[in-house]
Design a protein around this motif. Structure first.
Motif, PDB file in Angstrom:
ATOM      1  N   PRO A 148       0.810  -1.219   0.000  1.00 22.88           N
ATOM      2  CA  PRO A 148       0.000   0.000   0.000  1.00 22.88           C
ATOM      3  C   PRO A 148       0.848   1.277   0.000  1.00 22.88           C
ATOM      4  CG  PRO A 148      -0.085  -1.088   2.142  1.00 22.88           C
ATOM      5  CD  PRO A 148       0.596  -2.035   1.210  1.00 22.88           C
ATOM      6  N   ASP A 149       2.104   1.165   0.426  1.00 16.16           N
ATOM      7  CA  ASP A 149       2.996   2.331   0.441  1.00 16.16           C
ATOM      8  C   ASP A 149       3.942   2.322  -0.763  1.00 16.16           C
ATOM      9  OD1 ASP A 149       1.925   3.203   2.878  1.00 16.16           O
ATOM     10  OD2 ASP A 149       3.280   1.886   4.014  1.00 16.16           O
ATOM     11  N   ALA A 150       3.536   1.679  -1.828  1.00 14.82           N
ATOM     12  CA  ALA A 150       4.422   1.506  -2.971  1.00 14.82           C
ATOM     13  C   ALA A 150       4.859   2.848  -3.579  1.00 14.82           C
ATOM     14  CB  ALA A 150       3.741   0.652  -4.037  1.00 14.82           C
ATOM     15  N   ILE A 151       3.927   3.789  -3.725  1.00 17.01           N
ATOM     16  CA  ILE A 151       4.271   5.075  -4.316  1.00 17.01           C
ATOM     17  C   ILE A 151       5.274   5.809  -3.437  1.00 17.01           C
ATOM     18  CG2 ILE A 151       3.404   7.278  -5.150  1.00 17.01           C
ATOM     19  CD1 ILE A 151       2.506   4.922  -6.816  1.00 17.01           C
ATOM     20  N   TYR A 152       5.031   5.812  -2.128  1.00 15.69           N
ATOM     21  CA  TYR A 152       5.930   6.505  -1.204  1.00 15.69           C
ATOM     22  C   TYR A 152       7.329   5.881  -1.224  1.00 15.69           C
ATOM     23  CZ  TYR A 152       8.011   7.936   3.216  1.00 15.69           C
ATOM     24  OH  TYR A 152       8.871   8.406   4.176  1.00 15.69           O
ATOM     25  N   LYS A 153       7.395   4.564  -1.142  1.00 13.57           N
ATOM     26  CA  LYS A 153       8.700   3.895  -1.148  1.00 13.57           C
ATOM     27  C   LYS A 153       9.418   4.084  -2.484  1.00 13.57           C
ATOM     28  CE  LYS A 153       7.573   0.328   2.267  1.00 13.57           C
ATOM     29  NZ  LYS A 153       7.434  -1.124   2.524  1.00 13.57           N
ATOM     30  N   SER A 154       8.642   4.138  -3.569  1.00 18.21           N
ATOM     31  CA  SER A 154       9.252   4.365  -4.887  1.00 18.21           C
ATOM     32  C   SER A 154       9.883   5.746  -4.957  1.00 18.21           C
ATOM     33  CB  SER A 154       8.192   4.222  -5.988  1.00 18.21           C
ATOM     34  OG  SER A 154       7.652   2.913  -6.019  1.00 18.21           O
TER      35      SER A 154
END
Length: 442
Positions: A148-154
Motif C-alpha cells: 500500500p505504500d508503494a508510491i511513497y517507497k518508490s
C-alpha cells in the motif's frame, strides 16, 4: 549467403536467409529477478566498430574478441557476474549491462548508490567511446506491487521529482504483470532511474521484454528530441528568408528592377533554402521515425493508471508531443518555403521568356523589312541589268547587220537590231524568273 538447393524447393534467393533471420538479430535479454540493468546509449559519430571492439576487449575474459563477431551490429557477452549486450545503430550505440541487484538497493531503500556498483567497473563505463545521450539505472524487483505504500517507497528509491507510472500489461487473470514508476530525472550520477515491480513468477523472457521496451522508449525519446534545437535555431533563419522572398516578390510585381537582378537574387535565395534543406532533412526525417517508435513502445506497454500519478503515455503526450509538433512544423515550413521560391523563380522565368519572345518578334519584323528592301533593290538591279544586257545584245546585232551588209548581203542593220530587241528582253526575263525560283527553293 550463397544460393543453395533444397530437396523440395527451387534455388534460394541470395538474400533469403539474411532477410529471414533479421527478425532474430536483436533478441531481448533474459534474466532472473531482482536485477539491475545499467544502460548507456552514446552517439557514435566518428566512432568505428573497431573502436568499440577495442573497448569491449578491456572486459575481463574478452581479450580474444574478434571484430568479425560484431558484423551483425549485435553482440551478447556473458560473464560470471553480469551479461553485457552491445548494439550498434545508425546514429547511436547501446550498452546494456544486466547484473544482480545490489543488496543495499532492496525494496524500501532510500536513494541507494548504484553508479559505483556497476559490474564492469566505473572506469570501463566512463571510457565507452562516444557521447552519452541516455543513461538509465533500471531496477526490476519481484515484490512491491501489493504494497500500500508503494508510491511513497518508490519516491524514496528514485529521489526527488514528481513520479509518473502505470500498471503494465495483463496476465491471464486480467491483472497487470508489473508496475512501472519513474521520475525521468537525471540524478547527480548522470543516470535516470526507473523502478519496475513485477509480479511473482515473472518469467525471464518477460522480464527481458519489459526492460527492452522501457529502455528503447527512453532512448528513442531522446533521439527524436535531437531535432528540437535544430528546429528552434532554424526559426529565425526561416523568418529572415521568408522576408527576403516577400521583398523579391514585391519587386517582381512592381517591376522596379531589371529581371537580371531579380533572377540573381532568387537564385541566391534558392541556393540558401536548398542548402538548409540538404543539411537538416535527414535530422527531421529521423525525428519522425524515432517519434513513431516511441508511440509504438507506449502502445505496447498497455498502460493502466496507478492511483494519483500520470501514466507514461499521458506524460509523453503533454511534454513530447509539443516538441515534435515544433519539429514537424519547422520541417513543413522549410518545404513550403522551397516551393514558394520555386514558384517565384518559375514566374520570373516566364516573364523573361515572354520578353525574349517579344524581342525575337521585333527582330523577325526587322529582318522581314530588310528582306523586302533587299528584294526591291534586287529587282531594281535586275531591271538595270536587263536594260544593259539588251543594249549590248542589240548593239551586237546592229554591228552584225552592218558586217553582213558590208559583205554584200541586202540587209538593213537598224531593222535587224529592232527585231532582236523583244527576243532579247524575253530571254532575259525568263532567266531572271528561273533565278528567283532557285532562290526560293534554297
Amino acid at each position: 549467403m550463397h544460393e543453395r538447393s533444397l530437396p523440395c524447393l527451387p534455388i534460394d534467393d541470395a538474400q533469403r536467409f539474411v532477410l529471414h533471420n533479421e527478425i532474430h538479430t536483436r533478441p531481448s535479454a533474459t534474466f532472473k529477478l531482482p536485477a539491475l540493468i545499467v544502460y548507456v546509449a552514446v552517439l557514435n559519430a566518428g566512432v568505428s566498430v573497431s573502436d568499440e571492439c577495442q573497448h569491449l576487449r578491456q572486459l575481463a575474459g574478452q581479450d580474444s574478441l574478434d571484430i568479425d563477431q560484431m558484423k551483425g551490429n549485435f553482440l551478447q557477452l556473458q560473464s560470471d557476474q553480469f551479461k553485457i549486450i552491445w548494439e550498434r545503430h545508425t546514429e547511436f550505440t547501446r550498452y546494456t549491462i544486466v547484473q544482480a541487484l545490489p543488496a543495499h538497493a532492496h525494496w524500501g531503500s532510500t536513494l541507494p548508490d548504484l553508479a559505483t556498483h556497476v559490474a564492469t567497473g566505473m572506469a570501463w563505463l566512463k571510457g565507452i567511446p562516444g557521447k552519452t545521450i541516455t543513461a538509465i539505472h533500471l531496477a526490476m524487483l519481484n515484490e512491491g506491487m501489493d504494497d500500500p505504500d508503494a508510491i511513497y517507497k518508490s519516491k524514496l528509491w528514485l529521489g526527488e521529482g514528481t513520479v509518473i507510472g502505470a500498471k503494465m500489461g495483463r496476465t491471464a487473470d486480467a491483472n497487470s504483470h508489473s508496475h512501472l514508476i519513474t521520475n525521468l530525472r537525471i540524478g547527480a550520477d548522470g543516470f535516470e532511474r526507473i523502478l519496475v515491480m513485477a509480479a511473482p513468477g515473472t518469467s525471464e523472457n518477460r522480464a527481458g521484454r519489459i526492460a527492452q521496451r522501457l529502455l528503447e522508449l527512453e532512448t528513442y525519446r531522446m533521439m527524436s528530441l535531437l531535432s528540437l534545437p535544430v528546429a528552434k535555431q532554424l526559426a529565425s533563419k526561416l523568418a529572415t528568408t521568408e522576408a527576403q522572398l516577400v521583398e523579391i516578390t514585391a519587386r517582381l510585381e512592381t517591376n522596379t528592377v531589371s529581371d537580371e537582378v531579380l533572377l540573381s537574387d532568387l537564385a541566391s535565395l534558392a541556393a540558401q533554402v536548398e542548402s538548409t534543406t540538404a543539411e537538416h532533412s535527414y535530422r527531421f526525417s529521423a525525428a519522425r521515425a524515432y517519434d513513431a517508435i516511441v508511440k509504438e513502445r507506449i502502445s505496447e506497454m498497455r498502460e493502466r493508471p496507478l492511483s494519483g500519478i500520470q501514466t507514461v503515455g499521458e506524460f509523453m503526450q503533454r511534454r513530447l508531443a509539443p516538441a515534435m509538433a515544433t519539429v514537424n512544423a519547422t520541417s513543413e515550413r522549410l518545404a513550403a518555403l522551397a516551393q514558394r521560391v520555386s514558384r517565384a523563380s518559375a514566374l520570373l522565368r516566364t516573364r523573361v521568356e515572354i520578353a525574349a519572345e517579344a524581342q525575337n518578334q521585333q527582330l523577325l519584323e526587322k529582318l522581314t523589312r530588310g528582306q523586302a528592301l533587299q528584294l526591291r533593290l534586287q529587282s531594281t538591279v535586275e531591271g538595270l541589268s536587263i536594260a544593259a544586257i539588251t543594249y549590248y545584245v542589240v548593239s551586237l546585232c546592229l554591228y552584225l547587220g552592218k558586217a553582213l551588209k558590208a559583205a554584200g548581203l541586202n540587209i538593213n542593220p537598224e531593222m535587224l537590231a529592232g527585231f532582236s530587241t523583244p527576243l532579247v528582253l524575253l530571254v532575259c526575263w525568263r532567266m531572271i524568273q528561273h533565278i528567283h525560283r532557285s532562290l526560293k527553293e534554297l
